[in-house]
Design a protein around this motif. Sequence first.
Motif, PDB file in Angstrom:
ATOM      1  N   ILE A 260       0.837  -1.206   0.000  1.00 45.04           N
ATOM      2  CA  ILE A 260       0.000   0.000   0.000  1.00 45.04           C
ATOM      3  C   ILE A 260       0.871   1.255   0.000  1.00 45.04           C
ATOM      4  O   ILE A 260       0.614   2.200  -0.757  1.00 45.04           O
ATOM      5  CB  ILE A 260      -0.969  -0.017   1.204  1.00 45.04           C
ATOM      6  CG1 ILE A 260      -2.002  -1.134   1.022  1.00 45.04           C
ATOM      7  CG2 ILE A 260      -1.654   1.328   1.369  1.00 45.04           C
ATOM      8  CD1 ILE A 260      -2.826  -1.415   2.263  1.00 45.04           C
ATOM      9  N   ASN A 261       1.914   1.287   0.832  1.00 46.92           N
ATOM     10  CA  ASN A 261       2.791   2.454   0.884  1.00 46.92           C
ATOM     11  C   ASN A 261       3.518   2.684  -0.434  1.00 46.92           C
ATOM     12  O   ASN A 261       3.692   3.828  -0.865  1.00 46.92           O
ATOM     13  CB  ASN A 261       3.798   2.314   2.024  1.00 46.92           C
ATOM     14  CG  ASN A 261       3.152   2.417   3.378  1.00 46.92           C
ATOM     15  OD1 ASN A 261       2.086   3.005   3.526  1.00 46.92           O
ATOM     16  ND2 ASN A 261       3.775   1.823   4.379  1.00 46.92           N
ATOM     17  N   ALA A 262       3.955   1.605  -1.085  1.00 54.77           N
ATOM     18  CA  ALA A 262       4.630   1.742  -2.370  1.00 54.77           C
ATOM     19  C   ALA A 262       3.694   2.343  -3.414  1.00 54.77           C
ATOM     20  O   ALA A 262       4.089   3.225  -4.186  1.00 54.77           O
ATOM     21  CB  ALA A 262       5.148   0.385  -2.847  1.00 54.77           C
ATOM     22  N   HIS A 263       2.448   1.897  -3.427  1.00 60.25           N
ATOM     23  CA  HIS A 263       1.492   2.439  -4.385  1.00 60.25           C
ATOM     24  C   HIS A 263       1.128   3.888  -4.067  1.00 60.25           C
ATOM     25  O   HIS A 263       0.935   4.689  -4.986  1.00 60.25           O
ATOM     26  CB  HIS A 263       0.249   1.550  -4.461  1.00 60.25           C
ATOM     27  CG  HIS A 263       0.470   0.312  -5.259  1.00 60.25           C
ATOM     28  ND1 HIS A 263       1.089  -0.793  -4.737  1.00 60.25           N
ATOM     29  CD2 HIS A 263       0.188   0.013  -6.549  1.00 60.25           C
ATOM     30  CE1 HIS A 263       1.158  -1.730  -5.659  1.00 60.25           C
ATOM     31  NE2 HIS A 263       0.630  -1.264  -6.776  1.00 60.25           N
ATOM     32  N   ASN A 264       1.035   4.214  -2.800  1.00 55.56           N
ATOM     33  CA  ASN A 264       0.753   5.614  -2.428  1.00 55.56           C
ATOM     34  C   ASN A 264       1.908   6.529  -2.836  1.00 55.56           C
ATOM     35  O   ASN A 264       1.686   7.654  -3.288  1.00 55.56           O
ATOM     36  CB  ASN A 264       0.463   5.732  -0.939  1.00 55.56           C
ATOM     37  CG  ASN A 264      -0.905   5.199  -0.581  1.00 55.56           C
ATOM     38  OD1 ASN A 264      -1.822   5.213  -1.390  1.00 55.56           O
ATOM     39  ND2 ASN A 264      -1.041   4.712   0.638  1.00 55.56           N
ATOM     40  N   CYS A 265       3.149   6.066  -2.681  1.00 58.65           N
ATOM     41  CA  CYS A 265       4.307   6.860  -3.123  1.00 58.65           C
ATOM     42  C   CYS A 265       4.320   6.981  -4.642  1.00 58.65           C
ATOM     43  O   CYS A 265       4.725   8.012  -5.189  1.00 58.65           O
ATOM     44  CB  CYS A 265       5.607   6.221  -2.650  1.00 58.65           C
ATOM     45  SG  CYS A 265       5.875   6.379  -0.890  1.00 58.65           S
TER      46      CYS A 265
ATOM     47  N   GLN B 182     -10.158  -2.544   0.265  1.00 50.85           N
ATOM     48  CA  GLN B 182     -10.166  -3.585   1.289  1.00 50.85           C
ATOM     49  C   GLN B 182      -9.537  -4.861   0.761  1.00 50.85           C
ATOM     50  O   GLN B 182      -9.366  -5.019  -0.442  1.00 50.85           O
ATOM     51  CB  GLN B 182     -11.601  -3.877   1.737  1.00 50.85           C
ATOM     52  CG  GLN B 182     -12.443  -4.516   0.634  1.00 50.85           C
ATOM     53  CD  GLN B 182     -13.824  -4.882   1.112  1.00 50.85           C
ATOM     54  OE1 GLN B 182     -14.090  -4.888   2.296  1.00 50.85           O
ATOM     55  NE2 GLN B 182     -14.705  -5.191   0.176  1.00 50.85           N
ATOM     56  N   SER B 183      -9.211  -5.748   1.677  1.00 54.68           N
ATOM     57  CA  SER B 183      -8.764  -7.084   1.303  1.00 54.68           C
ATOM     58  C   SER B 183      -9.982  -7.991   1.265  1.00 54.68           C
ATOM     59  O   SER B 183     -10.741  -8.054   2.236  1.00 54.68           O
ATOM     60  CB  SER B 183      -7.777  -7.638   2.330  1.00 54.68           C
ATOM     61  OG  SER B 183      -6.523  -7.089   2.151  1.00 54.68           O
ATOM     62  N   LEU B 184     -10.161  -8.687   0.160  1.00 54.94           N
ATOM     63  CA  LEU B 184     -11.271  -9.642   0.058  1.00 54.94           C
ATOM     64  C   LEU B 184     -10.911 -10.936   0.782  1.00 54.94           C
ATOM     65  O   LEU B 184     -11.774 -11.622   1.307  1.00 54.94           O
ATOM     66  CB  LEU B 184     -11.602  -9.914  -1.407  1.00 54.94           C
ATOM     67  CG  LEU B 184     -12.053  -8.680  -2.190  1.00 54.94           C
ATOM     68  CD1 LEU B 184     -12.224  -9.004  -3.654  1.00 54.94           C
ATOM     69  CD2 LEU B 184     -13.339  -8.128  -1.606  1.00 54.94           C
TER      70      LEU B 184
ATOM     71  N   HIS C 239      -5.619 -10.638  -2.685  1.00 51.78           N
ATOM     72  CA  HIS C 239      -6.924 -10.559  -3.345  1.00 51.78           C
ATOM     73  C   HIS C 239      -7.626  -9.371  -2.707  1.00 51.78           C
ATOM     74  O   HIS C 239      -8.105  -9.459  -1.575  1.00 51.78           O
ATOM     75  CB  HIS C 239      -7.714 -11.855  -3.163  1.00 51.78           C
ATOM     76  CG  HIS C 239      -8.905 -11.925  -4.056  1.00 51.78           C
ATOM     77  ND1 HIS C 239      -9.902 -12.843  -3.881  1.00 51.78           N
ATOM     78  CD2 HIS C 239      -9.266 -11.210  -5.148  1.00 51.78           C
ATOM     79  CE1 HIS C 239     -10.829 -12.680  -4.810  1.00 51.78           C
ATOM     80  NE2 HIS C 239     -10.462 -11.689  -5.583  1.00 51.78           N
ATOM     81  N   THR C 240      -7.656  -8.255  -3.442  1.00 47.48           N
ATOM     82  CA  THR C 240      -8.094  -6.993  -2.868  1.00 47.48           C
ATOM     83  C   THR C 240      -9.107  -6.298  -3.760  1.00 47.48           C
ATOM     84  O   THR C 240      -9.338  -6.709  -4.893  1.00 47.48           O
ATOM     85  CB  THR C 240      -6.899  -6.043  -2.674  1.00 47.48           C
ATOM     86  OG1 THR C 240      -6.287  -5.803  -3.950  1.00 47.48           O
ATOM     87  CG2 THR C 240      -5.878  -6.634  -1.730  1.00 47.48           C
TER      88      THR C 240
ATOM     89  N   LEU D 164     -15.255   3.363  -9.831  1.00 47.50           N
ATOM     90  CA  LEU D 164     -15.548   1.934  -9.911  1.00 47.50           C
ATOM     91  C   LEU D 164     -14.438   1.130  -9.234  1.00 47.50           C
ATOM     92  O   LEU D 164     -13.277   1.194  -9.640  1.00 47.50           O
ATOM     93  CB  LEU D 164     -15.681   1.513 -11.378  1.00 47.50           C
ATOM     94  CG  LEU D 164     -16.089   0.078 -11.645  1.00 47.50           C
ATOM     95  CD1 LEU D 164     -17.487  -0.176 -11.106  1.00 47.50           C
ATOM     96  CD2 LEU D 164     -16.037  -0.204 -13.126  1.00 47.50           C
ATOM     97  N   ALA D 165     -14.800   0.381  -8.201  1.00 47.10           N
ATOM     98  CA  ALA D 165     -13.833  -0.473  -7.501  1.00 47.10           C
ATOM     99  C   ALA D 165     -13.766  -1.822  -8.212  1.00 47.10           C
ATOM    100  O   ALA D 165     -14.792  -2.383  -8.598  1.00 47.10           O
ATOM    101  CB  ALA D 165     -14.235  -0.662  -6.049  1.00 47.10           C
ATOM    102  N   LYS D 166     -12.559  -2.328  -8.374  1.00 48.40           N
ATOM    103  CA  LYS D 166     -12.346  -3.614  -9.046  1.00 48.40           C
ATOM    104  C   LYS D 166     -11.734  -4.612  -8.078  1.00 48.40           C
ATOM    105  O   LYS D 166     -10.943  -4.246  -7.216  1.00 48.40           O
ATOM    106  CB  LYS D 166     -11.401  -3.442 -10.235  1.00 48.40           C
ATOM    107  CG  LYS D 166     -11.940  -2.586 -11.344  1.00 48.40           C
ATOM    108  CD  LYS D 166     -12.675  -3.437 -12.320  1.00 48.40           C
ATOM    109  CE  LYS D 166     -13.030  -2.623 -13.546  1.00 48.40           C
ATOM    110  NZ  LYS D 166     -13.402  -3.417 -14.649  1.00 48.40           N
ATOM    111  N   ASP D 167     -12.074  -5.880  -8.274  1.00 46.57           N
ATOM    112  CA  ASP D 167     -11.424  -6.951  -7.535  1.00 46.57           C
ATOM    113  C   ASP D 167     -10.117  -7.270  -8.241  1.00 46.57           C
ATOM    114  O   ASP D 167     -10.095  -7.478  -9.448  1.00 46.57           O
ATOM    115  CB  ASP D 167     -12.296  -8.199  -7.499  1.00 46.57           C
ATOM    116  CG  ASP D 167     -13.594  -7.977  -6.737  1.00 46.57           C
ATOM    117  OD1 ASP D 167     -13.706  -6.951  -6.053  1.00 46.57           O
ATOM    118  OD2 ASP D 167     -14.470  -8.841  -6.821  1.00 46.57           O
ATOM    119  N   VAL D 168      -9.020  -7.306  -7.476  1.00 51.91           N
ATOM    120  CA  VAL D 168      -7.696  -7.504  -8.049  1.00 51.91           C
ATOM    121  C   VAL D 168      -7.032  -8.693  -7.364  1.00 51.91           C
ATOM    122  O   VAL D 168      -6.951  -8.741  -6.143  1.00 51.91           O
ATOM    123  CB  VAL D 168      -6.820  -6.241  -7.871  1.00 51.91           C
ATOM    124  CG1 VAL D 168      -5.437  -6.453  -8.439  1.00 51.91           C
ATOM    125  CG2 VAL D 168      -7.486  -5.034  -8.503  1.00 51.91           C
ATOM    126  N   LEU D 169      -6.574  -9.644  -8.176  1.00 53.05           N
ATOM    127  CA  LEU D 169      -5.816 -10.777  -7.679  1.00 53.05           C
ATOM    128  C   LEU D 169      -4.390 -10.628  -8.176  1.00 53.05           C
ATOM    129  O   LEU D 169      -4.160 -10.608  -9.383  1.00 53.05           O
ATOM    130  CB  LEU D 169      -6.413 -12.094  -8.167  1.00 53.05           C
ATOM    131  CG  LEU D 169      -5.675 -13.369  -7.764  1.00 53.05           C
ATOM    132  CD1 LEU D 169      -5.687 -13.530  -6.256  1.00 53.05           C
ATOM    133  CD2 LEU D 169      -6.284 -14.572  -8.428  1.00 53.05           C
TER     134      LEU D 169
END
Length: 170
Positions: free
Chosen positions: A28-33, A69-71, A99-100, A120-125
Amino acid sequence: MMAVRKIRSFDEDFEPRDFVESAQEIYINAHNCLVSKNKLKIREYVTERAYPEIRHNIHDKTIHWKFIQSLEPPRMVHARCTDVITKENVFSQITVRFHTQQILAIYDRFGRLMHGSEILAKDVLEYVVFEKHLSNQYGTWRLHEKIIPDWMPPPEPSLKTFRLADTNTQ
């Protein structure tokens, strides 16, 4: 099991259950940066191999990303340790399955939407590899690579804007 045992020989407190929680924080921190284009801070979260790829992929783009969120709880699916050049120089890699639910929107340099949506929120694996230089007592776990399986469709080619040469001048 052998790789986890090797990691524990360098870090006695290593526990896979605790690691996956910290791996999610690193993710999460890497993506926020990445979104904030913080060149210095992102180096704390990604390895030297991943850094140029990440920087190249966001050049002239605006990214809006949000972790919802984490699924499923993240889980460690693979671990390996290897020595490089000498037996004392040991690196470890752990693959974590995420799986988020996420929101991602990528805009080009002109502000046109290239990919995704901000609402639009997507499910990501995703399968993400984390790496640590075990021999370095100050080494930290960092994001090394995302594994893209063979069954996934190739990424869509991005639309590029070009300036045509003026054909009227002779």
